[in-house]
Enzyme design. Sequence first.
Site, mmCIF file in Angstrom:
data_model
loop_
_atom_site.group_PDB
_atom_site.id
_atom_site.type_symbol
_atom_site.label_atom_id
_atom_site.label_comp_id
_atom_site.label_asym_id
_atom_site.label_seq_id
_atom_site.Cartn_x
_atom_site.Cartn_y
_atom_site.Cartn_z
ATOM 1 C CG ASP A 86 -3.654 3.990 -3.470
ATOM 2 O OD1 ASP A 86 -4.518 3.361 -3.648
ATOM 3 O OD2 ASP A 86 -3.597 4.630 -2.108
ATOM 4 C CD GLU A 87 -5.956 -1.298 -1.523
ATOM 5 O OE1 GLU A 87 -5.438 -2.179 -0.704
ATOM 6 O OE2 GLU A 87 -6.955 -0.622 -1.647
ATOM 7 C CG ASP A 107 -2.315 1.093 1.188
ATOM 8 O OD1 ASP A 107 -2.205 1.601 0.053
ATOM 9 O OD2 ASP A 107 -2.961 0.856 2.130
#
Length: 391
Positions: A104-105, A11
């Site tokens: 973003d993850e 993350d």
Amino acid sequence: MTDSCHILHVDMDAFYASVMTRDRPELDGVPVIVGGGQRGVVLSANYAARQYGVRSAMPMTRARRACPQALVIAPDYDMFSTVSSSVMENFRQVTPLVEVMSLDEAFLDISGAVRRLGSAREIAETLRAKVYDEQGITCSVGIAASVSVAKLASRRAKPDGVVVVPPAEVTSFLHPLDVGELYGVGEKTRDLLHRLGLVTVGDIAHTPLRTLQRAVGSALGSQLHELAWGADRRVITPRRGQDEPDKSIGADETFARDTDDREVILREVLRLSGKVASRMRTAEVAGRTVTLKVRFADFTTITRSRTLPEATDVTREIHQTATRLYDALGLQRARVRLVGVRVEGLLPRSVVQRQLVLGEREHGWSDADRAVDRATRRFGSAAVRPATLLS
């Protein structure tokens, strides 16, 4: 840590804010909010702003009241997409089992990479270092034997850390947590469980399954029981992000030291061209557009592309095109931090028909590439390679 810890949840830390401020060192320690206008909402806030209670999805007016000294920056979605694609491509260089959840993850199943690249923690630290070196942002990694526990572990790792939860420590890690932290449990479910007196994950774990199912329903009760014991059986399903190009294959490499040596740079371009071409042949695809990426010492990044008359998966053709793109830049002793090669516009190899050339050899570079593929599959990646790369 046992070998069963093979799930990583990676993350990015305050991704949107980190990307918007990475080239602005004067903002270090300054509260920053990324979002829309006065009547918009907060897309992201850096950790300095979060100390004042600013959170994602908060109305901008409320965020400004909470932290009036914060600097508000408009989002650059093209930049977010570019950075995210580069990060996800780094993950795929470790394992093809990458499930992208958002810009973003992502979850990674590294069970097939441990023997080659080291322990799960070593792989996580390598990825974190590479993301920071190439993109100038940090990420946090949770490592566990299951998806849900890895997700919770990455939260505990924030910011900029790694948390490993071995199987023997799953219950001691999970059971003190509030039920609202379980993966997939939203506010309504959390409030329902609290009203039933089930406040911690341990409360759910030690409630008889039949009792739990009567209280919240059969399906949800079973799911919560599994999550409470870290026993979810969900597997990683490879999936690309919505903004990622799904018709390209590429590879990047960051130099150990910034360099302006053309020979060194083009040697790396050759290695990357071979890596990309090999992956294309494995996937049985060919492409027409070759793209060269160059990142300089100050993190400025440029890309140049050239579309070929015919689709190719031949190392020599990709390398020659990338070399011409580099030379066309006319760099004058500019120090280079990273280079990348990508082939786009991919098509199934079976539908690509190469134009015959009068007097052409019966066996050419394409046959040579496939002979190299056979040798490396049998004897390893170092069995056959260009003489330039032997040093």
